[in-house]
Design a protein around this motif. Structure first.
Motif, PDB file in Angstrom:
ATOM      1  N   GLU A  21      15.887 -20.073   0.451  1.00  7.48           N
ATOM      2  CA  GLU A  21      16.731 -19.716  -0.520  1.00  7.48           C
ATOM      3  C   GLU A  21      16.225 -21.107  -1.633  1.00  7.48           C
ATOM      4  OE1 GLU A  21      20.819 -19.177  -0.109  1.00  7.48           O
ATOM      5  OE2 GLU A  21      20.418 -17.205   0.913  1.00  7.48           O
ATOM      6  N   GLU A  22      16.356 -22.207  -1.125  1.00 10.88           N
ATOM      7  CA  GLU A  22      16.105 -23.555  -1.550  1.00 10.88           C
ATOM      8  C   GLU A  22      14.593 -23.838  -2.224  1.00 10.88           C
ATOM      9  OE1 GLU A  22      16.929 -26.742   0.917  1.00 10.88           O
ATOM     10  OE2 GLU A  22      19.188 -26.048   1.162  1.00 10.88           O
ATOM     11  N   MET A  23      13.756 -23.047  -1.417  1.00  9.82           N
ATOM     12  CA  MET A  23      12.328 -22.877  -1.806  1.00  9.82           C
ATOM     13  C   MET A  23      11.987 -21.902  -2.854  1.00  9.82           C
ATOM     14  SD  MET A  23      11.152 -25.503  -0.054  1.00  9.82           S
ATOM     15  CE  MET A  23       9.583 -25.190  -0.068  1.00  9.82           C
ATOM     16  N   GLN A  24      12.742 -21.088  -3.333  1.00  9.62           N
ATOM     17  CA  GLN A  24      12.465 -20.159  -4.395  1.00  9.62           C
ATOM     18  C   GLN A  24      12.177 -20.894  -5.724  1.00  9.62           C
ATOM     19  OE1 GLN A  24      12.382 -17.070  -3.973  1.00  9.62           O
ATOM     20  NE2 GLN A  24      12.791 -17.435  -1.848  1.00  9.62           N
ATOM     21  N   PRO A  25      10.981 -20.175  -6.418  1.00 13.34           N
ATOM     22  CA  PRO A  25      10.613 -21.178  -7.659  1.00 13.34           C
ATOM     23  C   PRO A  25      11.676 -20.682  -8.725  1.00 13.34           C
ATOM     24  CG  PRO A  25       8.901 -19.488  -6.962  1.00 13.34           C
ATOM     25  CD  PRO A  25      10.036 -19.359  -6.090  1.00 13.34           C
ATOM     26  N   LYS A  26      11.934 -21.720  -9.476  1.00 12.40           N
ATOM     27  CA  LYS A  26      12.796 -21.695 -10.542  1.00 12.40           C
ATOM     28  C   LYS A  26      12.187 -21.100 -11.747  1.00 12.40           C
ATOM     29  CE  LYS A  26      15.966 -24.440  -8.172  1.00 12.40           C
ATOM     30  NZ  LYS A  26      15.601 -23.769  -6.805  1.00 12.40           N
ATOM     31  N   SER A  27      11.012 -21.562 -12.264  1.00 15.11           N
ATOM     32  CA  SER A  27      10.423 -21.523 -13.696  1.00 15.11           C
ATOM     33  C   SER A  27       9.707 -20.210 -13.434  1.00 15.11           C
ATOM     34  CB  SER A  27      10.060 -22.378 -14.282  1.00 15.11           C
ATOM     35  OG  SER A  27       8.870 -22.904 -13.838  1.00 15.11           O
ATOM     36  N   ALA A  28       9.090 -19.582 -14.585  1.00 17.43           N
ATOM     37  CA  ALA A  28       8.069 -18.516 -14.761  1.00 17.43           C
ATOM     38  C   ALA A  28       6.933 -19.174 -14.375  1.00 17.43           C
ATOM     39  CB  ALA A  28       8.032 -18.148 -16.013  1.00 17.43           C
ATOM     40  N   GLU A  29       6.468 -20.256 -14.529  1.00 17.79           N
ATOM     41  CA  GLU A  29       5.359 -21.010 -14.260  1.00 17.79           C
ATOM     42  C   GLU A  29       5.294 -21.213 -12.446  1.00 17.79           C
ATOM     43  OE1 GLU A  29       3.550 -25.160 -14.833  1.00 17.79           O
ATOM     44  OE2 GLU A  29       3.814 -24.392 -16.541  1.00 17.79           O
ATOM     45  N   ASP A  30       6.380 -21.522 -11.980  1.00 18.72           N
ATOM     46  CA  ASP A  30       6.531 -21.719 -10.666  1.00 18.72           C
ATOM     47  C   ASP A  30       6.289 -20.461  -9.969  1.00 18.72           C
ATOM     48  OD1 ASP A  30       6.736 -24.490 -10.970  1.00 18.72           O
ATOM     49  OD2 ASP A  30       8.985 -24.340 -10.711  1.00 18.72           O
ATOM     50  N   ARG A  31       6.696 -19.408 -10.505  1.00 11.62           N
ATOM     51  CA  ARG A  31       6.736 -18.110  -9.846  1.00 11.62           C
ATOM     52  C   ARG A  31       5.285 -17.570 -10.111  1.00 11.62           C
ATOM     53  NH1 ARG A  31      11.903 -17.202 -12.411  1.00 11.62           N
ATOM     54  NH2 ARG A  31      10.907 -16.474 -14.134  1.00 11.62           N
ATOM     55  N   LYS A  32       4.582 -17.970 -11.290  1.00 12.81           N
ATOM     56  CA  LYS A  32       3.278 -17.366 -11.243  1.00 12.81           C
ATOM     57  C   LYS A  32       2.228 -18.248 -10.170  1.00 12.81           C
ATOM     58  CE  LYS A  32      -0.208 -17.289 -14.938  1.00 12.81           C
ATOM     59  NZ  LYS A  32      -0.521 -17.572 -16.424  1.00 12.81           N
ATOM     60  N   ALA A  33       2.620 -19.533  -9.939  1.00 12.53           N
ATOM     61  CA  ALA A  33       1.793 -20.112  -8.998  1.00 12.53           C
ATOM     62  C   ALA A  33       2.013 -19.811  -7.338  1.00 12.53           C
ATOM     63  CB  ALA A  33       2.075 -21.526  -9.118  1.00 12.53           C
ATOM     64  N   ALA A  34       3.238 -19.287  -7.292  1.00  8.51           N
ATOM     65  CA  ALA A  34       3.567 -18.954  -6.137  1.00  8.51           C
ATOM     66  C   ALA A  34       3.054 -17.716  -5.701  1.00  8.51           C
ATOM     67  CB  ALA A  34       5.432 -18.888  -6.140  1.00  8.51           C
ATOM     68  N   ALA A  35       2.874 -16.663  -6.815  1.00 11.41           N
ATOM     69  CA  ALA A  35       2.315 -15.473  -6.570  1.00 11.41           C
ATOM     70  C   ALA A  35       0.700 -15.549  -6.351  1.00 11.41           C
ATOM     71  CB  ALA A  35       2.496 -14.504  -7.944  1.00 11.41           C
ATOM     72  N   VAL A  62      -9.206 -18.626  -5.229  1.00 10.68           N
ATOM     73  CA  VAL A  62      -8.691 -19.953  -4.951  1.00 10.68           C
ATOM     74  C   VAL A  62      -8.813 -20.625  -6.646  1.00 10.68           C
ATOM     75  CG1 VAL A  62      -9.461 -22.343  -4.184  1.00 10.68           C
ATOM     76  CG2 VAL A  62      -9.721 -20.139  -2.714  1.00 10.68           C
ATOM     77  N   LYS A  63      -9.658 -20.409  -7.343  1.00 16.49           N
ATOM     78  CA  LYS A  63      -9.762 -20.935  -8.755  1.00 16.49           C
ATOM     79  C   LYS A  63      -8.540 -20.518  -9.367  1.00 16.49           C
ATOM     80  CE  LYS A  63     -12.577 -20.949 -12.655  1.00 16.49           C
ATOM     81  NZ  LYS A  63     -11.511 -20.802 -13.972  1.00 16.49           N
ATOM     82  N   ASN A  64      -8.062 -19.119  -9.452  1.00 21.66           N
ATOM     83  CA  ASN A  64      -7.107 -18.606 -10.115  1.00 21.66           C
ATOM     84  C   ASN A  64      -5.900 -19.479  -9.593  1.00 21.66           C
ATOM     85  OD1 ASN A  64      -8.575 -16.910 -11.380  1.00 21.66           O
ATOM     86  ND2 ASN A  64      -8.082 -15.304 -10.185  1.00 21.66           N
ATOM     87  N   ALA A  65      -5.630 -19.680  -8.328  1.00 23.24           N
ATOM     88  CA  ALA A  65      -4.470 -20.402  -7.863  1.00 23.24           C
ATOM     89  C   ALA A  65      -4.293 -21.743  -8.115  1.00 23.24           C
ATOM     90  CB  ALA A  65      -4.480 -20.256  -6.385  1.00 23.24           C
ATOM     91  N   MET A  66      -5.521 -22.493  -8.107  1.00 22.54           N
ATOM     92  CA  MET A  66      -5.532 -23.947  -8.644  1.00 22.54           C
ATOM     93  C   MET A  66      -5.314 -23.870 -10.326  1.00 22.54           C
ATOM     94  SD  MET A  66      -6.011 -25.763  -6.143  1.00 22.54           S
ATOM     95  CE  MET A  66      -6.508 -27.328  -6.976  1.00 22.54           C
ATOM     96  N   ASP A  67      -5.628 -23.052 -10.941  1.00 18.81           N
ATOM     97  CA  ASP A  67      -5.473 -22.987 -12.308  1.00 18.81           C
ATOM     98  C   ASP A  67      -4.030 -22.699 -12.584  1.00 18.81           C
ATOM     99  OD1 ASP A  67      -8.126 -23.508 -13.073  1.00 18.81           O
ATOM    100  OD2 ASP A  67      -8.576 -21.405 -13.468  1.00 18.81           O
ATOM    101  N   ALA A  68      -3.437 -21.901 -11.802  1.00 19.56           N
ATOM    102  CA  ALA A  68      -1.947 -21.799 -11.993  1.00 19.56           C
ATOM    103  C   ALA A  68      -1.202 -22.779 -11.673  1.00 19.56           C
ATOM    104  CB  ALA A  68      -1.509 -20.530 -11.230  1.00 19.56           C
ATOM    105  N   LEU A  69      -1.550 -23.788 -10.452  1.00 19.22           N
ATOM    106  CA  LEU A  69      -0.928 -24.894 -10.351  1.00 19.22           C
ATOM    107  C   LEU A  69      -1.367 -26.102 -10.973  1.00 19.22           C
ATOM    108  CD1 LEU A  69      -1.441 -24.818  -6.426  1.00 19.22           C
ATOM    109  CD2 LEU A  69       0.600 -24.324  -7.677  1.00 19.22           C
ATOM    110  N   GLY A  70      -1.961 -25.912 -12.084  1.00 18.17           N
ATOM    111  CA  GLY A  70      -2.559 -26.910 -12.985  1.00 18.17           C
ATOM    112  C   GLY A  70      -3.675 -28.014 -12.341  1.00 18.17           C
TER     113      GLY A  70
END
Length: 124
Positions: free
Chosen positions: A22-36, A59-67
């Protein structure tokens, strides 16, 4: 020696603040997108016996989502910055020289604008 036992109402591995999941759940939309994006990478090959084939596009998409993708580096403008301005940001904002230089380049070499931009999230 006696074996230490937990009381019956205590679950082994539980935390006082609640479940770690529960503590590790992403809070913002950007965090949820990166987690997905990261979960897509995890879901591709849970079988360790298979050869680790990596899909470079995922891998590229995940890295871009993480910034962490290369797109952020390409946006840095070619601006000549003054060494005194770099030293000012290093001293006042406690940044590394490369980070201070990057910040100045992103703000057209203006130390005042760079400092305001750096401090803005702090006071928002």
């Amino acid at each position: 020696m006696a074996e230490d036992r937990q009381p019956p109402n205590v679950t082994e591995g539980a935390t006082a603040a609640g479940d770690v999941e529960e503590e590790m759940q992403p809070k913002s939309a950007e965090d949820r997108k990166a987690a997905a994006a990261l979960s897509k990478l995890d879901a591709r090959g849970d079988d360790e016996s298979a050869a680790p084939a990596v899909d470079n596009q995922l891998v590229k998409n995940a890295m871009d989502a993480l910034g962490g993708g290369g797109a952020a580096k390409a946006e840095v403008k070619k601006v000549k910055v003054d060494a005194a301005d770099v030293n000012l940001l290093v001293d006042q904002l406690e940044l590394s020289k490369p980070k201070a230089t990057e910040l100045l380049k992103a703000h057209d070499g203006s130390a005042v604008t760079a400092m305001r931009a750096w401090l803005q999230p702090t006071f928002a």
